[in-house]
Every structure is written in C-alpha cells, then in structure tokens.
Write an enzyme that holds these catalytic residues in place. Structure first.
Site, PDB file in Angstrom:
ATOM      1  N   CYS A  88       3.683   3.209   4.386  1.00 36.18           N
ATOM      2  CA  CYS A  88       4.827   3.238   5.300  1.00 36.18           C
ATOM      3  C   CYS A  88       6.113   3.656   4.579  1.00 36.18           C
ATOM      4  O   CYS A  88       7.210   3.401   5.092  1.00 36.18           O
ATOM      5  CB  CYS A  88       5.011   1.851   5.910  1.00 36.18           C
TER       6      CYS A  88
ATOM      7  N   CYS B  52       0.806  -1.231   0.000  1.00 33.74           N
ATOM      8  CA  CYS B  52       0.000   0.000   0.000  1.00 33.74           C
ATOM      9  C   CYS B  52       0.833   1.272   0.000  1.00 33.74           C
ATOM     10  O   CYS B  52       0.326   2.338  -0.331  1.00 33.74           O
ATOM     11  CB  CYS B  52      -0.967   0.009   1.184  1.00 33.74           C
TER      12      CYS B  52
ATOM     13  N   MET C   8     -24.840  13.828   3.882  1.00 36.15           N
ATOM     14  CA  MET C   8     -25.492  14.990   4.489  1.00 36.15           C
ATOM     15  C   MET C   8     -24.702  15.567   5.659  1.00 36.15           C
ATOM     16  O   MET C   8     -25.234  16.391   6.413  1.00 36.15           O
ATOM     17  CB  MET C   8     -26.901  14.630   4.919  1.00 36.15           C
TER      18      MET C   8
ATOM     19  N   THR D 230      15.825  -7.709  -5.072  1.00 35.70           N
ATOM     20  CA  THR D 230      17.063  -7.827  -5.845  1.00 35.70           C
ATOM     21  C   THR D 230      16.931  -8.880  -6.933  1.00 35.70           C
ATOM     22  O   THR D 230      16.053  -9.753  -6.868  1.00 35.70           O
ATOM     23  CB  THR D 230      18.235  -8.223  -4.927  1.00 35.70           C
TER      24      THR D 230
ATOM     25  N   GLU E 141     -21.301  11.054  -1.944  1.00 37.00           N
ATOM     26  CA  GLU E 141     -21.469   9.702  -2.482  1.00 37.00           C
ATOM     27  C   GLU E 141     -21.742   9.654  -3.983  1.00 37.00           C
ATOM     28  O   GLU E 141     -21.478   8.644  -4.636  1.00 37.00           O
ATOM     29  CB  GLU E 141     -22.652   9.016  -1.793  1.00 37.00           C
TER      30      GLU E 141
HETATM   31  C1  LIG Z   1       4.211  -6.017  -2.581  1.00 40.78           C
HETATM   32  C2  LIG Z   1       4.973  -6.913  -3.510  1.00 40.78           C
HETATM   33  C3  LIG Z   1       4.647  -6.903  -4.848  1.00 40.78           C
HETATM   34  C4  LIG Z   1       5.328  -7.715  -5.738  1.00 40.78           C
HETATM   35  N1  LIG Z   1       4.962  -7.703  -7.051  1.00 40.78           N
HETATM   36  C5  LIG Z   1       5.613  -8.481  -7.936  1.00 40.78           C
HETATM   37  C6  LIG Z   1       5.254  -8.491  -9.315  1.00 40.78           C
HETATM   38  O1  LIG Z   1       4.343  -7.777  -9.739  1.00 40.78           O
HETATM   39  N2  LIG Z   1       5.940  -9.307 -10.139  1.00 40.78           N
HETATM   40  C7  LIG Z   1       6.949 -10.095  -9.710  1.00 40.78           C
HETATM   41  O2  LIG Z   1       7.538 -10.801 -10.498  1.00 40.78           O
HETATM   42  N3  LIG Z   1       7.301 -10.113  -8.415  1.00 40.78           N
HETATM   43  C8  LIG Z   1       6.660  -9.336  -7.524  1.00 40.78           C
HETATM   44  N4  LIG Z   1       7.013  -9.379  -6.201  1.00 40.78           N
HETATM   45  C9  LIG Z   1       8.008 -10.361  -5.768  1.00 40.78           C
HETATM   46  C10 LIG Z   1       9.402  -9.796  -5.802  1.00 40.78           C
HETATM   47  O3  LIG Z   1       9.829  -9.630  -7.109  1.00 40.78           O
HETATM   48  C11 LIG Z   1      10.311 -10.770  -5.092  1.00 40.78           C
HETATM   49  O4  LIG Z   1       9.856 -10.943  -3.787  1.00 40.78           O
HETATM   50  C12 LIG Z   1      11.724 -10.261  -5.052  1.00 40.78           C
HETATM   51  O5  LIG Z   1      12.245 -10.168  -6.328  1.00 40.78           O
HETATM   52  C13 LIG Z   1      12.622 -11.093  -4.167  1.00 40.78           C
HETATM   53  O6  LIG Z   1      13.858 -10.420  -4.017  1.00 40.78           O
HETATM   54  P1  LIG Z   1      14.436 -10.047  -2.573  1.00 40.78           P
HETATM   55  O7  LIG Z   1      15.764  -9.439  -2.796  1.00 40.78           O
HETATM   56  O8  LIG Z   1      13.473  -9.222  -1.831  1.00 40.78           O
HETATM   57  O9  LIG Z   1      14.539 -11.483  -1.937  1.00 40.78           O
HETATM   58  P2  LIG Z   1      14.648 -11.901  -0.419  1.00 40.78           P
HETATM   59  O10 LIG Z   1      13.297 -11.927   0.178  1.00 40.78           O
HETATM   60  O11 LIG Z   1      15.662 -11.115   0.275  1.00 40.78           O
HETATM   61  O12 LIG Z   1      15.148 -13.377  -0.614  1.00 40.78           O
HETATM   62  C14 LIG Z   1      14.381 -14.319  -1.302  1.00 40.78           C
HETATM   63  C15 LIG Z   1      15.069 -15.678  -1.378  1.00 40.78           C
HETATM   64  O13 LIG Z   1      16.176 -15.603  -2.224  1.00 40.78           O
HETATM   65  C16 LIG Z   1      17.343 -16.090  -1.589  1.00 40.78           C
HETATM   66  N5  LIG Z   1      18.454 -15.269  -2.052  1.00 40.78           N
HETATM   67  C17 LIG Z   1      18.447 -13.920  -2.152  1.00 40.78           C
HETATM   68  N6  LIG Z   1      19.613 -13.515  -2.700  1.00 40.78           N
HETATM   69  C18 LIG Z   1      20.343 -14.610  -2.907  1.00 40.78           C
HETATM   70  C19 LIG Z   1      21.638 -14.822  -3.434  1.00 40.78           C
HETATM   71  N7  LIG Z   1      22.406 -13.832  -3.877  1.00 40.78           N
HETATM   72  N8  LIG Z   1      22.087 -16.094  -3.509  1.00 40.78           N
HETATM   73  C20 LIG Z   1      21.317 -17.111  -3.066  1.00 40.78           C
HETATM   74  N9  LIG Z   1      20.097 -16.966  -2.565  1.00 40.78           N
HETATM   75  C21 LIG Z   1      19.614 -15.730  -2.492  1.00 40.78           C
HETATM   76  C22 LIG Z   1      17.066 -15.981  -0.113  1.00 40.78           C
HETATM   77  O14 LIG Z   1      17.774 -16.968   0.597  1.00 40.78           O
HETATM   78  C23 LIG Z   1      15.576 -16.184  -0.042  1.00 40.78           C
HETATM   79  O15 LIG Z   1      15.301 -17.552   0.033  1.00 40.78           O
HETATM   80  C24 LIG Z   1       6.357  -8.566  -5.271  1.00 40.78           C
HETATM   81  C25 LIG Z   1       6.694  -8.574  -3.925  1.00 40.78           C
HETATM   82  C26 LIG Z   1       6.028  -7.751  -3.044  1.00 40.78           C
HETATM   83  C27 LIG Z   1       6.373  -7.771  -1.600  1.00 40.78           C
HETATM   84  S1  FES Z   2       3.251  -1.129   2.369  1.00 38.48           S
HETATM   85 FE1  FES Z   2       1.403  -1.102   3.441  1.00 38.48          FE
HETATM   86  S2  FES Z   2       2.098  -0.779   5.448  1.00 38.48           S
HETATM   87 FE2  FES Z   2       3.915  -1.048   4.401  1.00 38.48          FE
END
Ligand SMILES: Cc1cc2nc3c(=O)[nH]c(=O)nc-3n(C[C@H](O)[C@H](O)[C@H](O)COP(=O)(O)OP(=O)(O)OC[C@H]3O[C@@H](n4cnc5c(N)ncnc54)[C@H](O)[C@@H]3O)c2cc1C
Ligand code: FES
Ligand code: FES
EC number: 1.2.3.1
Length: 1318
Positions: free
Chosen positions: A38, A35, A1070, A338, A1249
């Site tokens: 935050c 959303c 209202m 990432t 509304e």
């Molecule tokens: C609100 C929201 C919306 C999203 N919308 C989309 C969307 O529209 N389309 C889409 O494709 N995705 C979407 N995602 C998913 C998002 O793309 C993935 O969650 C994200 O890419 C994961 O990357 P991270 O760095 O956050 O991973 P993390 O959560 O930090 O890690 C994920 C996993 O990867 C492993 N890992 C991370 N880096 C490494 C590394 N270098 N080597 C080995 N293992 C590793 C970790 O051990 C863990 O198991 C969404 C996520 C959220 C929260």
């Molecule tokens: S994105 Fe909704 S509270 Fe963090």
C-alpha cells in the site's frame, strides 16, 4: 466531520479506504505496515526550511486526518497508460520485475519516492528503499535491477565490464557446448530517459497553507472519535491537560496496530505531527538533543551528519543507533515512526531504546506545569510508574550524550530476517573504564524481547564494577546475567533456550568488541582478541544483489515477427506497474453489494452447543448471518465442509459469516457472534499424535523395487534417522478474493474469483446451491499470486460466499484479511520423514526404506494426491537398487493443508538429501561425492518403472559444479573456517529430477477458443488462469507464431467457464504445456481453414485474408483441444509411466553462518535448470528465481507457530517472515540448459515449480557450515538439521560453551508456548 463510517473504532485510521473510488492501484496486502503493497508518497512543505519533504508511507497505517496539508501521490499520480507511464513503471515492467503485479504499485512508489529525493541513487539506496516491500513472485532480483538502471553507471557494480555484471547489457553470447547463450533479458535502449525535472509540482495552495501565520487548531469530529491537531506547542499542552488519556499520534505505527488488531479504543486523538517545536537537532559539546517529532529516517540522517562532524570517540552511541536504524522495519515505517513515539511506546522488541538507555539518554518532557527531564533508563523502560511520564506530559526531545574516550557502546540484535523483522533478542550495552585501564567503572546492559518490556541487567552490571575486562569477568557476567534475566520455559514467543543462549552470546560479542576497542586504544597494555575471533565482531553486511542470467539465443534464421524464444515482457506488466491491472477487489462496487466477514472456530475439536447471532444482527448495517442451515444443497461435499455444523474440527474453520453493507460493519458484527463449544476428544495436532491415534486421511501409498530386506543384510553400514520439515504459508500477496453476484434469472450465479481452478469453484458452488453447473459462471482475470493455494480453497470460499449471495439475494464481496487467510486456508504439508539406509563404505547406497507422514489437517483436500506425488518422486536423482517408499497423510485437527508449489517434492526430497549427507559423513566423503556416486547416469527406469534419460541431469550437475567453481570455493570455505571460530562458511550442491504434469491422462487435457474478428484482431481464450506466471504471455507468443501475425494483433482477456468448460487446474507446472497445445491446435485449425484464401492471394495481408475468408463463409472461430499427455500409474502394482516428462536441475549455494546468533547470509547461488527450449526465457528465469527464493524462505526463515491447542499464531508479515530483498543471494546466477522434449510444445518444459526444491541448496549449505562448527568443537559427525533452518535451529546446533551454560527445563514440567506440528 469525517465520513459516516467512522462510527466504528479505528475507522478514522488508514488512508487506504479513503483513496478516491477507482484509484485502485494502491493495494492492501496486510493492513499492518508489514508488506509495503500500500506504499504511497507523502509530500509536505516545511515552512522553516522552505523545502518539500517527500517520503514513502504504508497507507494502511496512515490516519487520514494526519494528512491535512500534505500531498499524497499514489501510483496513479506517477503515471498511467492513459496519460504517460513513468520511467520507474516502464523499467520495472521491462526488466521483468512484475509477475502477478500485486506488489508492483508498492515497488513503484518506493523507487519513485527515492528518486524524488535522490534522482541518481546508489545501488545501496535502491536496496534500502525496497526493504519494506514484499514480493512473493519474483525473487526481487529483477526489481532491484530495474531500480539500478537509475543509478550512476560508475556506482552500479564492481564487475561492470567484466562480462559478469548484470548491468553489462551489450549483446553477448557465451558458448555452452554447442549452444549460443545470451544474457540480455531486456533492451535498455528502449527505456525513455528519466528527467527528474518533469515531476508534478507540489500544490502551491499547500505551501500557502503551511506558511499561513493565522493557522488554527484543527478538529475532525466523528461519531465516536475526535481528532485534534494543535496549532502550536502551548495548544498541545492545553489539549494534553484537557485530555490526558488521549494518545499523541505521530507515526501511528504503534497506536494504529493496537486499534486494528487489539481492539483498543480512544475517543480523542491529539496529533502534533508537523508541530515545529518537535522538530529540531541541537548539537552541543556534550551531546545532541533531537526533537521527538523526528521520524526514525530523519533521526538516521541527523545521526549520520553528527558522526561525520564529531570525532569518532564521541559517536559510539550514534554508530550503534545507526546500525539498528538500517534494519529496523522498512523504509516506510522508518519514515512514519517517530523518535518520541518509539521511546514512549516502548515495545519490548525496541531496537533503539536499549541503546539509548545504555548511552544514558534522557527524555525532555513538557507540560503546562513546565519542563523536566527523566532518564531513559531501566526503570523507564520497565514501565515503573515513578519513572514514567505523567499523562499530561509530552516528550519534547531526547538528549543523547556523546560517548567518551574509555567508553564503548554497542547495539546487538538477531531477527528471523536481517531487515524488517522484530528482534528475537536485541541488546544495548555500554561500558566505561577507569581512564587508561580495563577496570570497569560503569556498565549498562539492556535486553529486548526477553520479557514483556525491555529489561535492564542492572544487578549484574553493579556486581561487575571494579572488575577487569577479561575472560573471568565474562564468565561471571554470563552466569550473573542468566540468573538475573530469567525467561520462563513457557514464555510467550517460545524459543526459550535459544533466547537464553542469545543473552550470553550477545554479551560475548560485546565483550569481544570492547576488547578489540581497548586494544586499539593501547595495544601494549591490552592484547587483541584472537585473529580467529575477529569475524564475530560484525553483523553481515547488506549488499545489493547482482548476477547473470543465461539462456539460449534465438535462432538468427527465425522470422523477426515470431516471438517464441524471446524474453517477451509479461502481457500485463505495464498495467501492473501503473496499478491499472484489475484484481477482483479492484472491481467497482456493484449495486446492493454486501461485504462478508467470517466467524471462525476457536477450538480444535468441539461440539457446537450454541450459535447466538442476536447481538451481531442488531448492529447497524448488518443484513444477515449465514450458517450451515442456509446451505440449500450439500454442506459437506467430498469431505469438505462449507459451514461448520454441529461440531468444529479445527481452529479457523468457518462457522458462520456476516453480511453487511460495509466490511467494517460486517467485521464488527462478526466479533459479536457468540458461540458456545464443548471440547471433544481427541484433539490431534501433530503427526506424532496422529500416529498414536492411528488417524489417517487415506490408505498407504507405496512403491518398491529390488529386495530391500535382503539388501540390508549385505551392506557395510546401516543408518536410521528422522527428518522434520515444517509447513509453509503461501503468502500470495493478494489474499483470497471472491465477488459472488446472484443473477435475476434461473438461479444463475456469477463469480469473479482469483483461482487456479475455476471448474472446482463451479463444482462446489453448484453443489452448495443445489443447481446444475451450467448456472454457475466463474471469471478470472488474474490472481495476485497463488502457488497452489488457489487450487482448492477458492472452491470452498466460493461456496461459502455463493450461499451468502443466495440467501441475501445480493452480490457478496468476500475478501479475506491476511490473518483470516493464513488461519483458514492453511498451506504446505508438514512432513515427518523416517529413513533406514544401507550402504557400502565407498558411499554406494544399496538399500533405502523410507516412510513419509504428512500433516494433512482435518479434511481430505489434496493430501492423498500430495502423498502419491511424494512417494513417486522420492528417489529424486539417485538410483538405489533396493528402494522402498511408503507414505500416509495424517488426519489432524488443524486447518486442511493443500497444494503448494512443488506439491510435496520440496519436503520429501529433503529427506533424501539428509540421508545422503548422513551417509557421506559416515563414509568420510563429501555429500557431493556420495551424490555423484549414486546419481542416475544413463537411460534407466525409476523406482516406479518409468524409463527416462538422465542426460540433462548430468549436464546440469556437472555444469553447476564446474561453473560455480565449487571445488575451489569449497577449499576457500574450508580455509575460511579454519581461520574463523564464530563464523563458518558452507557450500552445497543439490541435483534435481522433478516431474511435470499428472499421473492421470485426463487431468492433463486442455481446451482453447480462438476467435478472429473482421479487422484481423484475434481473441484467444483457454482454460488456464493467469497467476503471475506469464501464462497468457506465452499463449500470445504461441498464437503469434502459429497464425504468423504480430503479438499486437492478439488479445487475451480473461479465463472463464463459459468460454472454456471443464478446464483442469492451472498447476503442476503444466499450464503453458497443455494450454499451449490447445491454443496451437486452435490456431492450426484456423490457419488450415484460411489456406484457400492464402493460396489465392499469397502476398496478401492478414487483414485481407480475414475479410476474404469471411466473404467465403469460412469460420473464423474454433476450439482447440489437447487430449492430455499419456500417463498411467497403477497403484496396485506401484508402477507405471506416472509423469509426462522430467525436468532436471542443480543448484549450488554458499552461505556464511554466525555461530553465535544463528544468522546466516547467502553469499552466492548458481542454478542450472534444464529448460529444454524456453518459449520465453524471461518468464522461465522469473519462475526459477521466484521459486528458488520461495524455496529458500521455506527452508530458512518461514516458520509457522502453533499453540499446543492447535491455534496458529503466525497470521501476518509481523510474525511470518518470507524473504525480503536482503535475503536473496548476493550473487545470483541462473542458466537455462538446453535439452530436447519433443512431446511438449516447441520442445519446451514446464518450469513453474522446479526451482522451489533448489532452495534446499541453502539449507544444506547451512548444514555444511554448521557441521564445520561442530567438527571444530569435536561434536558428533551426524546430526539432524530439520527444516526450516531458522536462526534458532542453527544457533542451538552450533553447540558451544554458551549453549552449555544456559538453564534447561524438564519438558514434562511445563506446556510450551508453541509446538512443531511435523
Ligand atoms: C511494520 C512495523 C515494523 C516495525 N519494526 C520494528 C523493528 O524492527 N524494530 C523496532 O524497534 N520497532 C519496530 N516497529 C515499531 C516502531 O518502531 C514503533 O511503532 C514506532 O517507533 C512508534 O512511533 P510512532 O511515531 O509511530 O508512535 P505512535 O504510534 O504515533 O505513538 C505511540 C505512543 O507514543 C506516544 N507518543 C508519541 N509521541 C509522543 C510524544 N511526543 N510525547 C508523548 N507521547 C508520545 C503516543 O501517545 C502513543 O501512546 C515496527 C512497527 C511496525 C508497524
Ligand atoms: S503494508 Fe501491507 S497493506 Fe499496508
Ligand atoms: S509480482 Fe510481486 S507479489 Fe507477485
């Protein structure tokens, strides 16, 4: 050592609870990154480039430990009233970009962060930056506009200077009839200049830390979890060997939600975030290698650079990735997630992995054993163990090869919403041809969201090798891929036939793209695709919205000091944008306070055999578990049950609550409460089931005029039909919040509550505690949006928390999490509408027999009243001489549905517009012609015999048709449709006759209390609650005019039951009407009592009069009262003057539909709303735009999903899609039409509304476009398009060779994953 409360799994996570006390600007709207409430800015220093990198993140998903060495800027750090407000905050406020203000700090942070990186952004960058921020109030237009004020003038708008541009802010007036019209809602000359050099500097100690050559491994140890940040790559490999099962935390956008929502637990986390070795781009002749640590935003930048450097033929994979990177999540998630995390977490909906696989990417791994490469292929994506990385391995980078000459790569996707929504189905496809031919050498097809993992259609691809790229190949490919990728009929996620259709529709799109590509390579050898197919190639572009708002100019003779009629900024707007506006959860902790967590029923209808609370009570911090036994007064009050007793009647009913010292403790304990159920029959979920069981909440409501039966005998044609309209979630950004504080004496209970109806809260709390109402005091400073959802539900939740406060003797803080809120509090009633219409061949409707059934849920709530309103308003703008409408609310085992903006009208009137459209189709007329023919034209009586003059309706309708250039655009759309097979345009205009107020006089009463203090300052109180709708702002305008003093003298602090008792609900459009009358009355009384001193000293100042009045013992305080509009509805006769007055309007929308995917784009909307005289055009236009966008969401993207057992699946922004900034009309024009309304204050009208229903112009424009598609395919003229018109519905209604090709299942052979409840 992390703080004590990390003894709970997951609490190491989320920055939000760690923000220093009293920095409450950062809001919590969902906890799942969906959303943007935050949003904060993270800044890091990169010792390699010596640059500071600023990026937005959603604090709720940022692990606190990951921030070591980073600077975090919250909204407080941007600016505050106490110090200096920042131009971003000022402009958002002054452009009227805030209403309730709950989303505003997040909006500020998104724009602020963008400006830190791009001090003069483009409009596209503004829209992109806001894509991850939801706002439920404003409709986004003013937010975007505030951002655009930072853009370079030349980039703002093509229409600049044409008089049609939203940025043309020179004083301007248009003449509409006799009215002078203005378009200037704010004065940009007031804006302080933006000087990017004045931002706070990055803390030098963090630079020193980052450059420290002697950095060491970092370890944070909690009671159950340990966080380790390795110092370099070797250290990381060492740690990975030692803790092979420990996740590598990068963006935490995959791991975080699993911990929060799926109870995953990890004792150790390894976080190499910032480790230099993971951040690099290495470009060679063959491809590019990108470090695993790159965020998706950095990946985006890197790919943009590469495509600008490399020849086009080499960059097809990168282009495909860039397309998906633009819409993947919002800017915050793209900056956190990432590449490595994305590749490894392999979500089944991944937007990147299918393309990476199709582009033959490889993954570079490293461990202590050494380096190796694995292909990012189907086996890896399908999580085959031999193709996986080993637990001790880390992804170092991903190598993506360049594409080649006879090689095509594409990414395809469709989601419920264009941006920030998981794909319903996506795909990555690539084909390589033998050089110079169209003979397939290699083919790759990967699909997301069709199963538990991304899947490869490898067999299909294999079988097509050697084939020519032609229609026969396509036809075989479709057949093969449908055989290979099978989505079972009961598959999780539902939409099975749609997803099957998408598999081949996306393939078809790829086929066309490749054919076009081949043609470009050699146009002699390879014929181009038909011109008519061209528009199938591209997805809808994301445009920056623009438009004009027109309203009446203030009479030039009006005194300068009088603010009435001016677009005055929301009274709290600046506080909203600085985060200083206090919501209930922002109130500082009260000594001894406890947090409440709920335990809700998991069964729709069952006997409670046992509630075992022992395990919960044994947990640390838990103080008590509260059940029905603890309610000292009534537990079942007016049919509403506070705590379930003996049986449960819906999934989501509160069975008990747990009170504990922290919310984390309470929540953990709530999970440990064990409830044993025994299912009971019947379990009624849908309206059809309720009808079968004769299960209703109240008797039938009916109105009737003429002789319907007789009329049916004398018509040319009769049609019958059904319309299904599904429900809607309020999705106010601030969830339900209550702070219940038991007092020391006399059983007094004080509640701070975000509500629209304090009297109701007071009543329920008094009933539950068995105390008189004079012991219960409710305070409401503001609510973060309400939309009807805070009329009745806070009373129930107030009783629940007051019982807990009473039992424990301690203050109770009860903040519903988004998922609980959506589950427990329900929303708009789903509707089944049936119609039988008799009409003449010329389009005149002679007879209508309408039946409404709504899904009321398990308790009465307001369902009966909603049905009354639906029946009374069912005729809308049309005169049908023989008209009957009957309706009944059904009792089902769903959570009880409740009031929602429009109160039944938005559902009910869709039925009317549907039969008008059906009649038009039968008569070979356009819907607009049939509307015109049957619309009220002169002073008339409604079907319930209330006299009214529809003149403003006619004006809105005619102006809307004319000013939107409807006829010309309709012709243009028809031309477009002739030329385009797979994209169709549609237009629709809907007229509206809406009602304000209640059919019972006493509900329309209001009171106010106005004090004048001896320094001349004035305190106004009234019974209405500020929900974001600008009520208090208007009340200050009223008091200012009446007392003839500047607004700065007047203060409005809060609403409470102690000052104004027995106030009616702030609803029914209202609030300003009735409270305005009460404030006016109080001010007029005071003004009258001041007359003697004014007469004595007519040239005196206000302050002098006040002190003289005091010295003459004239009271400086009084109540004001409004008795209520006279209404009288006699239900026995089915007639009466049910409503104080009517509001009229019309809107015209134009959409373009992608027939292959079901996506649609809203090109333009023009709204003409009868505002009579607007007290505050900025507030009123804000209400109209906000309601329109909320309505548009209701009719298109917002879809609640229930299991056949009555479990609500949609419990957060991930799976319930309210509109974002990308959904609003590309061109959005609103005009306030002047009329007279003498009974209301200053001849105004309530507009809270009415805009909601106008959103249905989008639904009917979609209908028009789909009808064009069906006509072209020779399909039946009349068809049923229910609401919401989701991509699924649109696609499946545009029947074609692909929908004909998919396997269909016999519904009697399986239980679907989800059902419709209307
Ligand atoms: C609100 C929201 C919306 C999203 N919308 C989309 C969307 O529209 N389309 C889409 O494709 N995705 C979407 N995602 C998913 C998002 O793309 C993935 O969650 C994200 O890419 C994961 O990357 P991270 O760095 O956050 O991973 P993390 O959560 O930090 O890690 C994920 C996993 O990867 C492993 N890992 C991370 N880096 C490494 C590394 N270098 N080597 C080995 N293992 C590793 C970790 O051990 C863990 O198991 C969404 C996520 C959220 C929260
Ligand atoms: S994105 Fe909704 S509270 Fe963090
Ligand atoms: S102002 Fe955006 S959610 Fe209320």
């Amino acid at each position: 050592e992390t703080p004590e409360n990390d003894s709970l799994p997951g609490s190491l996570f989320s920055l939000t609870p760690f923000l220093p006390v009293h920095l409450t600007g950062t809001k919590y709207g969902c906890g799942s990154g969906g959303c943007g409430a935050c949003t904060v800015m993270v800044s890091r220093y990169d010792p390699k480039t010596k640059k500071i990198h600023h990026y937005p993140v959603t604090a709720c998903l940022v692990p606190i430990c990951s921030l070591y060495g980073a600077a975090v800027t919250t909204v407080e750090g941007v600016g505050s009233i106490k110090t200096r407000i920042h131009p971003v905050q000022e402009r958002l406020a002054k452009c009227h970009g805030t209403q309730c203000g709950f989303c505003s700090p997040g909006m500020v942070m998104s724009i602020y962060t963008l400006l830190r990186n791009h001090p003069e952004p483009t409009p596209e960058q503004i829209t992109e930056a806001l894509g991850g921020n939801l706002c439920r109030c404003t409709g986004y237009r003013p937010i975007v506009e505030s951002g655009k004020t930072f853009c370079a003038e030349s980039t703002v708008c093509q229409m600049k200077g044409s008089g049609k541009c939203c940025m043309d802010k020179e004083e301007k007036s248009f003449t509409s009839g006799q009215e002078k019209m203005c378009t200037k809602l704010y004065n940009e000359d007031e804006f302080q200049p933006f000087d990017p050099t004045q931002e706070p500097i990055f803390p030098p100690e963090l630079i020193r830390m980052a450059e420290d050559p002697n950095k060491r491994r970092l370890t944070f140890r909690g009671k159950r979890t340990t966080w380790i940040t390795p110092v370099n790559l070797n250290d990381l490999l060492e740690l990975k060997t030692r803790f092979p099962e420990a996740p590598i935390i990068m963006g935490n956008t995959a791991v975080g939600p699993s911990i929060k929502f799926r109870d995953e637990f990890h004792p150790v986390f390894i976080s190499p975030l910032g480790l230099q070795e993971l951040y690099f781009v290495n470009s060679t002749d063959d491809g590019v290698t990108i470090g695993a640590g790159y965020s998706l935003a950095q990946l985006n930048d890197a790919l943009h650079f590469i495509v600008s450097e490399q020849p086009k033929e080499k960059t097809k994979t990168y282009h495909a990735l860039l397309k998906h990177l633009r819409t993947l999540a919002g800017a915050q998630i793209r900056n956190m997630a990432t590449l490595g995390g994305h590749v490894v977490s392999r979500p089944n909906y991944s937007d990147l992995n299918p393309i990476l696989a199709a582009g033959k990417a490889t993954i570079n791994l490293i461990s202590k054993e050494g380096k190796r490469q694995i292909p990012l292929d189907g086996r890896f994506l399908e999580k085959s163990s031999e193709a996986n990385l080993k637990s001790e391995e880390t992804v170092l980078s991903v190598y993506i090869p360049h594409s080649t000459q006879w090689h095509f790569v594409s990414g395809l996707r469709i989601a419920q919403r264009q941006e920030n929504a998981f794909a319903i189905v996506n795909a990555g496809m690539s084909v390589k041809f033998e050089d110079g031919t169209d003979t397939i050498k290699e083919l790759q097809m990967f699909y997301g969201s069709v199963g538990p993992t991304v899947v490869s259609a490898s067999k299909t691809c294999q079988q097509l090798i050697g084939r020519q790229w032609n229609d026969q190949m396509l036809s075989d490919a479709c057949r093969l891929v449908l055989d290979e990728i099978y989505i079972p009929p009961d598959a999780e996620g539902g939409m099975v036939e749609y997803r099957r259709t998408l598999i081949i529709s996306l393939l078809f799109k790829f086929y066309l793209k490749v054919r076009r590509g081949l043609n470009k390579m050699d146009s002699h050898k390879f014929p181009d695709i038909p011109e008519k197919f061209m528009s199938a190639l591209e997805d809808f572009p994301i445009e920056t919205p623009q438009g004009i708002q027109m309203f009446q100019c203030v009479d030039p003779h009006q005194p300068l000091q009088d603010p009435v009629g001016h677009p005055v900024m929301h009274q709290s707007a600046i506080k909203h944008t600085t985060g200083e506006a206090v919501f209930v959860d922002d109130m500082p902790p009260i000594s001894q306070e406890l947090f409440l967590a709920v335990v809700t029923s998991t069964r729709a209808h069952a006997k409670i055999i046992l509630i075992d609370t022992s395990a919960a009570l044994a947990l640390p911090g838990v103080v008590d578990v509260i059940t029905a036994e603890d309610v000292p007064g009534e537990n079942n009050y007016q049919g509403e049950i506070f705590y379930a007793q003996n049986e449960v009647i819906c999934v989501g009913q509160i069975v008990c609550t747990v009170a504990a010292d922290t919310y984390a403790h309470a929540k953990e304990a709530a999970k440990k409460v064990k409830i044993v159920y025994e299912d009971l029959e019947p379990r009624i979920i849908t309206i059809e089931q309720a009808l079968e069981h004769n299960s209703f909440l109240s008797a039938e409501k009916k109105i009737e005029q003429g002789d319907v039966e007789q009329a049916f005998k004398n018509v040319d044609q009769i049609i019958e039909g059904k319309v299904h309209v599904e429900g809607q979630e309020h999705f106010y950004m601030e969830t339900q919040t209550i702070l219940a504080v038991p007092q020391e004496e006399d059983k007094e209970m004080v509640l701070h509550v975000g509500t629209q109806f304090q009297t109701h809260v007071q009543e329920y709390v008094a009933a539950a505690l068995n105390i008189p109402r004079n012991r219960v005091a409710c305070h409401t400073k503001r609510a973060g949006g309400a939309f009807g959802g805070k009329v009745s539900k806070p009373a129930l939740l107030g009783a629940v928390s007051a019982v807990a406060a009473n039992k424990t003797g301690r203050p109770i803080r009860f903040i519903l999490e988004r998922g609980d809120d959506m589950l427990i509090t329900a929303g708009r009633h789903p509707l089944l509408g049936k119609y039988k219409i008799g009409f003449m061949n010329n389009g005149v409707i002679k007879a209508a027999d309408i039946e409404y059934y709504i899904n009321g849920g398990c308790t009465p709530d307001e369902s009966e009243l909603v049905m009354e309103f639906m029946v009374l308003r069912s005729e809308n703008a049309y005169y049908i001489p023989n008209f009957r409408c009957r309706g009944r609310p059904c009792k089902t085992n769903l959570p009880s549905n409740t009031a929602f903006r429009g109160f039944g009208f938005p559902q009910a009137i869709v039925v009317g517009e549907a039969y008008i459209t059906a009649v038009a189709s039968q008569c070979n007329l356009t819907p607009e012609q049939v509307k015109e023919i049957n619309m009220y034209k002169r002073t008339s009586r409604t079907a319930h015999k209330q006299t009214f003059n529809p003149e403003p309706l006619r004006r809105c309708w005619e102006e809307c048709l004319e000013k939107s250039s409807f006829s010309a655009r309709k012709l243009a759309a028809e031309e477009f449709n002739k030329k385009n097979r797979w994209k169709k345009r549609g237009l629709a205009v809907v007229p509206m006759k809406f009602t304000v107020g209640m059919p019972t006089t006493f509900y329309n009463q209001a009171a106010a209390l106005v004090h004048i203090y001896l320094d001349g300052s004035v305190l106004v109180s009234h019974g209405g609650c500020e929900l974001g709708q600008g009520l208090h702002t208007k009340m200050i305008q009223v008091a200012s005019r009446e007392l003839n003093i500047p607004e700065s003298y007047i203060h409005l602090s809060e609403t409470n039951t102690t000052t104004v008792p027995n106030a009616t609900f702030t609803a029914g459009s209202m609030g300003a009407d009735i409270n305005g009358k009460a404030v006016q009355n109080a001010c007029q009384i005071l003004k009258a009592s001041l007359q003697p001193v004014i007469r004595k000293n007519p040239k005196g100042k206000w302050e002098e009069w006040i002190s003289e009045a005091y010295e003459e013992s004239i009271s400086l305080s009084t109540t004001g009262y409004f008795k209520g509009y006279q209404t009288n509805m006699d239900w026995k006769k089915g007639e009466g003057d049910a409503f104080p007055y009517f509001v009229y309007g019309a809107s015209c929308s134009e959409v373009e539909v992608d027939c292959l995917t079901g996506a649609h784009k809203l090109l333009r909307t023009d709204i003409f709303m009868d505002a009579a005289f607007s007290i505050n055009p900025a507030v009123d236009i804000g209400q109209i735009e906000g309601a329109f966008v909320q309505g548009m969401g209701f009719y298109t993207t917002e879809e609640l999903k229930y299991s056949p057992e009555g479990v609500l699946y949609s419990r957060g922004p991930d799976d319930y899609k309210i509109p974002t900034v990308t959904e609003i009309p590309e061109e959005f024009n609103v005009t306030l039409v002047r009329s007279r309304n003498p009974i209301a204050i200053y001849s105004s009208k309530g507009l809270g509304e009415a805009g909601m229903f106008l959103g249905s112009s989008v639904l009917f424009a979609i209908y028009d476009a789909v009808a064009a598609a069906r006509r072209e395919r020779g399909l039946t003229k009349t068809f049923t398009l229910s609401s919401p018109a989701t991509p699924e519905l649109i696609r499946m209604t545009c029947v074609d060779q692909f929908t004909d090709m998919i396997p269909r299942d016999d519904p009697s052979t399986f239980t679907p994953w989800s059902i419709h409840v209307s």
